[in-house]
Design a protein around this motif. Structure first.
Motif, PDB file in Angstrom:
ATOM      1  N   UNK A 130     -18.963 -10.933 -16.335  1.00 61.93           N
ATOM      2  CA  UNK A 130     -19.368  -9.614 -17.047  1.00 61.93           C
ATOM      3  C   UNK A 130     -18.053  -9.306 -17.742  1.00 61.93           C
ATOM      4  N   UNK A 131     -16.608  -9.350 -17.250  1.00 58.51           N
ATOM      5  CA  UNK A 131     -15.687  -8.749 -17.754  1.00 58.51           C
ATOM      6  C   UNK A 131     -15.190  -9.446 -18.859  1.00 58.51           C
ATOM      7  N   UNK A 132     -15.435 -10.990 -18.586  1.00 56.96           N
ATOM      8  CA  UNK A 132     -14.955 -11.751 -19.830  1.00 56.96           C
ATOM      9  C   UNK A 132     -16.009 -11.515 -21.097  1.00 56.96           C
ATOM     10  N   UNK A 133     -17.290 -11.296 -20.752  1.00 61.43           N
ATOM     11  CA  UNK A 133     -18.175 -11.274 -21.747  1.00 61.43           C
ATOM     12  C   UNK A 133     -17.752  -9.881 -22.523  1.00 61.43           C
ATOM     13  N   UNK A 134     -17.276  -8.725 -21.754  1.00 63.17           N
ATOM     14  CA  UNK A 134     -16.614  -7.722 -22.472  1.00 63.17           C
ATOM     15  C   UNK A 134     -15.682  -8.007 -23.443  1.00 63.17           C
ATOM     16  N   UNK A 135     -14.749  -8.983 -22.999  1.00 61.45           N
ATOM     17  CA  UNK A 135     -13.420  -9.082 -23.817  1.00 61.45           C
ATOM     18  C   UNK A 135     -13.903 -10.041 -25.127  1.00 61.45           C
ATOM     19  N   UNK A 136     -14.875 -10.887 -24.887  1.00 58.59           N
ATOM     20  CA  UNK A 136     -15.387 -11.526 -26.278  1.00 58.59           C
ATOM     21  C   UNK A 136     -15.993 -10.503 -27.099  1.00 58.59           C
ATOM     22  N   UNK A 137     -16.792  -9.447 -26.542  1.00 59.27           N
ATOM     23  CA  UNK A 137     -17.160  -8.439 -27.298  1.00 59.27           C
ATOM     24  C   UNK A 137     -16.447  -7.769 -28.275  1.00 59.27           C
ATOM     25  N   UNK A 138     -15.266  -7.624 -27.545  1.00 60.95           N
ATOM     26  CA  UNK A 138     -14.221  -6.707 -28.393  1.00 60.95           C
ATOM     27  C   UNK A 138     -13.089  -7.581 -28.933  1.00 60.95           C
ATOM     28  N   UNK A 139     -13.584  -8.919 -29.370  1.00 59.78           N
ATOM     29  CA  UNK A 139     -12.558  -9.434 -30.113  1.00 59.78           C
ATOM     30  C   UNK A 139     -11.997  -9.017 -31.421  1.00 59.78           C
ATOM     31  N   UNK A 140     -13.121  -8.350 -32.156  1.00 58.26           N
ATOM     32  CA  UNK A 140     -12.647  -7.925 -33.550  1.00 58.26           C
ATOM     33  C   UNK A 140     -11.553  -6.770 -33.249  1.00 58.26           C
ATOM     34  N   UNK A 141     -11.569  -5.934 -32.222  1.00 59.75           N
ATOM     35  CA  UNK A 141     -10.658  -4.979 -31.958  1.00 59.75           C
ATOM     36  C   UNK A 141      -9.335  -5.620 -31.541  1.00 59.75           C
ATOM     37  N   UNK A 142      -9.384  -6.715 -30.788  1.00 56.35           N
ATOM     38  CA  UNK A 142      -8.188  -7.326 -30.565  1.00 56.35           C
ATOM     39  C   UNK A 142      -7.417  -7.879 -31.495  1.00 56.35           C
TER      40      UNK A 142
ATOM     41  N   UNK B 256     -12.348 -18.272 -27.768  1.00 58.08           N
ATOM     42  CA  UNK B 256     -13.406 -18.874 -28.709  1.00 58.08           C
ATOM     43  C   UNK B 256     -12.717 -19.841 -29.593  1.00 58.08           C
ATOM     44  N   UNK B 257     -13.019 -20.972 -29.848  1.00 60.21           N
ATOM     45  CA  UNK B 257     -12.436 -22.270 -30.711  1.00 60.21           C
ATOM     46  C   UNK B 257     -13.074 -22.012 -32.082  1.00 60.21           C
ATOM     47  N   UNK B 258     -12.115 -22.374 -33.105  1.00 59.14           N
ATOM     48  CA  UNK B 258     -12.751 -22.309 -34.433  1.00 59.14           C
ATOM     49  C   UNK B 258     -11.850 -23.349 -35.052  1.00 59.14           C
ATOM     50  N   UNK B 259     -12.429 -23.818 -36.124  1.00 60.18           N
ATOM     51  CA  UNK B 259     -11.789 -24.732 -37.095  1.00 60.18           C
ATOM     52  C   UNK B 259     -11.496 -23.801 -38.132  1.00 60.18           C
ATOM     53  N   UNK B 260     -10.171 -23.789 -38.642  1.00 60.14           N
ATOM     54  CA  UNK B 260      -9.676 -22.700 -39.735  1.00 60.14           C
ATOM     55  C   UNK B 260      -9.312 -23.380 -41.090  1.00 60.14           C
ATOM     56  N   UNK B 261      -9.034 -25.055 -40.782  1.00 60.35           N
ATOM     57  CA  UNK B 261      -8.869 -25.757 -42.078  1.00 60.35           C
ATOM     58  C   UNK B 261      -8.801 -27.083 -41.616  1.00 60.35           C
ATOM     59  N   UNK B 262      -9.112 -27.932 -42.405  1.00 56.31           N
ATOM     60  CA  UNK B 262      -9.045 -29.525 -42.150  1.00 56.31           C
ATOM     61  C   UNK B 262      -8.053 -30.073 -41.281  1.00 56.31           C
ATOM     62  N   UNK B 263      -8.483 -30.589 -39.938  1.00 51.59           N
ATOM     63  CA  UNK B 263      -7.740 -31.073 -38.946  1.00 51.59           C
ATOM     64  C   UNK B 263      -6.729 -29.938 -38.439  1.00 51.59           C
ATOM     65  N   UNK B 264      -7.326 -28.808 -38.480  1.00 53.40           N
ATOM     66  CA  UNK B 264      -6.523 -27.642 -37.919  1.00 53.40           C
ATOM     67  C   UNK B 264      -7.548 -26.610 -37.112  1.00 53.40           C
ATOM     68  N   UNK B 265      -7.083 -26.334 -35.963  1.00 53.87           N
ATOM     69  CA  UNK B 265      -8.094 -25.333 -35.245  1.00 53.87           C
ATOM     70  C   UNK B 265      -7.353 -24.253 -34.445  1.00 53.87           C
ATOM     71  N   UNK B 266      -8.210 -23.567 -33.972  1.00 51.94           N
ATOM     72  CA  UNK B 266      -7.332 -22.410 -32.983  1.00 51.94           C
ATOM     73  C   UNK B 266      -8.325 -22.024 -31.926  1.00 51.94           C
ATOM     74  N   UNK B 267      -7.482 -21.817 -30.622  1.00 52.87           N
ATOM     75  CA  UNK B 267      -8.244 -21.045 -29.495  1.00 52.87           C
ATOM     76  C   UNK B 267      -7.710 -19.790 -29.507  1.00 52.87           C
ATOM     77  N   UNK B 268      -8.515 -18.910 -29.533  1.00 53.30           N
ATOM     78  CA  UNK B 268      -8.353 -17.594 -29.657  1.00 53.30           C
ATOM     79  C   UNK B 268      -8.688 -16.752 -28.311  1.00 53.30           C
ATOM     80  N   UNK B 269      -7.614 -16.174 -27.528  1.00 53.31           N
ATOM     81  CA  UNK B 269      -8.003 -15.440 -26.139  1.00 53.31           C
ATOM     82  C   UNK B 269      -7.955 -14.216 -26.320  1.00 53.31           C
ATOM     83  N   UNK B 270      -8.754 -13.249 -26.418  1.00 61.65           N
ATOM     84  CA  UNK B 270      -8.292 -11.755 -26.481  1.00 61.65           C
ATOM     85  C   UNK B 270      -8.281 -11.099 -25.056  1.00 61.65           C
ATOM     86  N   UNK B 271      -7.350  -9.814 -25.357  1.00 62.43           N
ATOM     87  CA  UNK B 271      -7.299  -9.091 -24.357  1.00 62.43           C
ATOM     88  C   UNK B 271      -6.750  -9.589 -23.016  1.00 62.43           C
ATOM     89  N   UNK B 272      -5.516 -10.630 -22.908  1.00 61.48           N
ATOM     90  CA  UNK B 272      -4.965 -11.715 -21.957  1.00 61.48           C
ATOM     91  C   UNK B 272      -4.501 -10.462 -20.968  1.00 61.48           C
TER      92      UNK B 272
END
Length: 219
Positions: free
Chosen positions: A48-60, A184-200
């Motif tokens: 539940x605590x990690x679900x809350x972190x994801x829910x507040x990703x925009x704020x992070x 979360x993992x996202x593709x941001x450009x061809x052959x370029x990805x990012x892993x975003x970890x909020x509120x570490x």
């Protein structure tokens, strides 16, 4: 543990030469868990605590970027381009299996109180375990590893934990809250990805890990 996948990982620690030719073994297969009807599999695994972190990703994103710019790092932020653009996610988020050159950017304080810190690059690896993708860091004193769960076309959910020091593997996700990782993992450009970890747990608003496929030079 009902309603949660227990995630255990096998991480290899390799030097530069060995990383070029021998991919790291992926995490051990998670225990079978039946997903709740109509609910993504990762929702049955996440705390539940990690679900809350994801829910507040925009704020992070907002607070992390705001602190970095206010501290005089606006040009460094702009220089990273789409990597630090919260709206940069593109379709086909799943990274292809193989070795990657990874790099961590920490936004919004952290252990040393800096609003922007860019760390040296290191090797990580994306592997396939059955129907799942797994991501592991291969070197360093702290080595995160975890599984990537599909969550639409533009992002994947990362659930993992961290191995420390000479540990062969981190604890399973959900066993030690102080080691758990969510992002979360996202593709941001061809052959370029990012892993975003909020509120570490380091105190940072956001950790952004860049992933670029590594292609060894050949003769």
């Amino acid at each position: 543990m009902r309603g949660r996948r227990r995630l255990a990982f096998l991480l290899s620690v390799c030097g530069l030469a060995s990383c070029q030719t021998h991919p790291a073994p992926g995490p051990a297969a998670p225990a079978e868990t039946l997903p709740s009807p109509g609910q993504p599999v990762w929702r049955d695994a996440i705390r539940d605590s990690d679900l809350d972190r994801l829910a507040r990703l925009d704020a992070a994103w907002r607070e992390g970027l705001g602190m970095a710019r206010a501290a005089g790092f606006a040009r460094r932020v702009a220089g990273e381009g789409v990597l630090l653009d919260p709206a940069a996610a593109q379709p086909r988020a799943a990274p292809a299996p193989g070795p990657y050159r990874c790099r961590l950017i920490r936004l919004g304080a952290g252990p040393r109180g800096r609003a922007f810190t860019a760390y040296p690059s290191y090797f990580c690896h994306v592997s396939v375990d059955g129907d799942e993708l797994a991501l592991t860091k291969q070197t360093g004193a702290e080595r995160p590893g975890g599984y990537l769960w599909s969550d639409g076309d533009r992002r994947m959910i990362f659930l993992g934990a961290t191995a420390i020091g000479d540990e062969a593997s981190p604890p399973a996700y959900g066993e030690d809250d102080s080691r758990d990782l969510v992002g979360i993992v996202e593709r941001v450009a061809p052959m370029r990805y990012r892993l975003v970890l909020p509120w570490t747990r380091s105190g940072a608003k956001l950790d952004v890990i860049e992933l670029i496929p590594y292609v060894p030079l050949t003769d």
